[in-house]
Design an enzyme around this catalytic site. Structure first.
Site, PDB file in Angstrom:
ATOM      1  N   SER A   5      48.134  38.202  40.259  1.00 39.86           N
ATOM      2  CA  SER A   5      47.308  39.102  39.460  1.00 39.86           C
ATOM      3  C   SER A   5      47.794  40.525  39.636  1.00 39.86           C
ATOM      4  CB  SER A   5      45.845  39.001  39.907  1.00 39.86           C
ATOM      5  OG  SER A   5      45.060  40.040  39.357  1.00 39.86           O
ATOM      6  N   TYR A  48      39.499  39.812  47.162  1.00 45.74           N
ATOM      7  CA  TYR A  48      40.292  39.121  46.139  1.00 45.74           C
ATOM      8  C   TYR A  48      41.653  39.799  45.979  1.00 45.74           C
ATOM      9  CZ  TYR A  48      41.874  37.711  41.501  1.00 45.74           C
ATOM     10  OH  TYR A  48      42.633  37.262  40.448  1.00 45.74           O
TER      11      TYR A  48
END
Length: 246
Positions: free
Chosen positions: A146, A159
């Site tokens: 990501s 995260y």
């Protein structure tokens, strides 16, 4: 002067983790369309069965389980090799996330996220490399991470940390494995309109999702990476929709 041509994926064998929905599922359909044979893993047996029903048992083999289990990843590779004789690509795609400050999520949620996103990737890569070394021709490892791995937001520190770990892992693996003919590619999409995004804090039908990437956008990138001539390495690919702010 000769020019580079795209590499055919017809008959190549791919393993994809987290394949029951979102980017993983879209990648299965895209790669089978390109002629690949795909071994898929996820925890939701019914979702995998639907993919097999859509595409055919001759093109997709499912393995149900949790990517946090090293044995699941070995079983996924074995299923591909048993059915088609080899493995050419591992797509380490499985991942989960949740939005919130450092104290907003409980211990079990954070542990599951760290283990799934980072250790799950490690186990997938290890299983693939063992097989690549047992056969000729190298292979491809694609790590779906990501953009949060480069620039985490204010409500996603843990995260983002897992995604940063994937960034470091992929870069190091590229330097470790390239001499063996194993290409390592890190694909880092921005927000993508998947069940992952909705379950992690966005609301289904939210206008925010309209500006997001679609799973098919990321699946297309995975396909393009694999269709590159073997003489080319991408290493890192960040994706944003035209409406997203970087």
């Amino acid at each position: 002067m000769p020019y580079a041509t795209t590499r055919s994926l017809d008959g190549t064998v791919v393993a994809i983790t987290g394949a029951s929905a979102g980017i993983g599922a879209a990648s299965v359909y895209s790669l089978v369309d390109a002629g690949a044979r795909v071994a898929v893993s996820a925890r939701r047996e019914d979702r995998l069965a639907k993919i097999v029903s859509d595409l055919g048992e001759d093109k997709v083999v499912p393995v149900v389980g949790d990517v946090r289990d090293p044995g699941l990843n070995d079983a996924l590779v074995k299923a591909a090799v048993d059915k088609w004789g080899r493995l050419d690509t591992m797509v380490a795609n499985a991942g989960i996330g949740a939005y919130g400050g450092i104290l907003d999520l409980d211990d079990d949620t954070l542990t599951e996220m760290v283990e799934t996103n980072y250790l799950g990737t490690v186990w997938s890569v290890r299983s693939a490399v063992k097989q690549f070394r047992a056969q000729d021709g190298g292979g491809d490892i694609i790590v779906v991470s990501s953009v949060a791995g480069f620039r985490g937001g204010a409500d996603e520190a843990v995260y983002a940390g897992t995604k940063h770990a994937q960034v470091g892992l992929a870069g190091s693996l590229d330097r470790e494995l390239r001499a063996e003919g194993i290409r390592v590619t890190l694909i880092c999409p921005a927000g993508t309109a998947t069940e992952f995004a909705i379950g992690a804090g966005r609301t289904e039908g939210s206008p925010d999702l309209d500006a997001y990437l679609r799973p098919e956008d990321v699946a297309h990138t995975i396909r393009v990476v694999l269709e590159q001539p073997r003489s080319v390495r991408t290493t890192v690919w960040q994706l944003w929709s035209t409406e997203q702010q970087s």
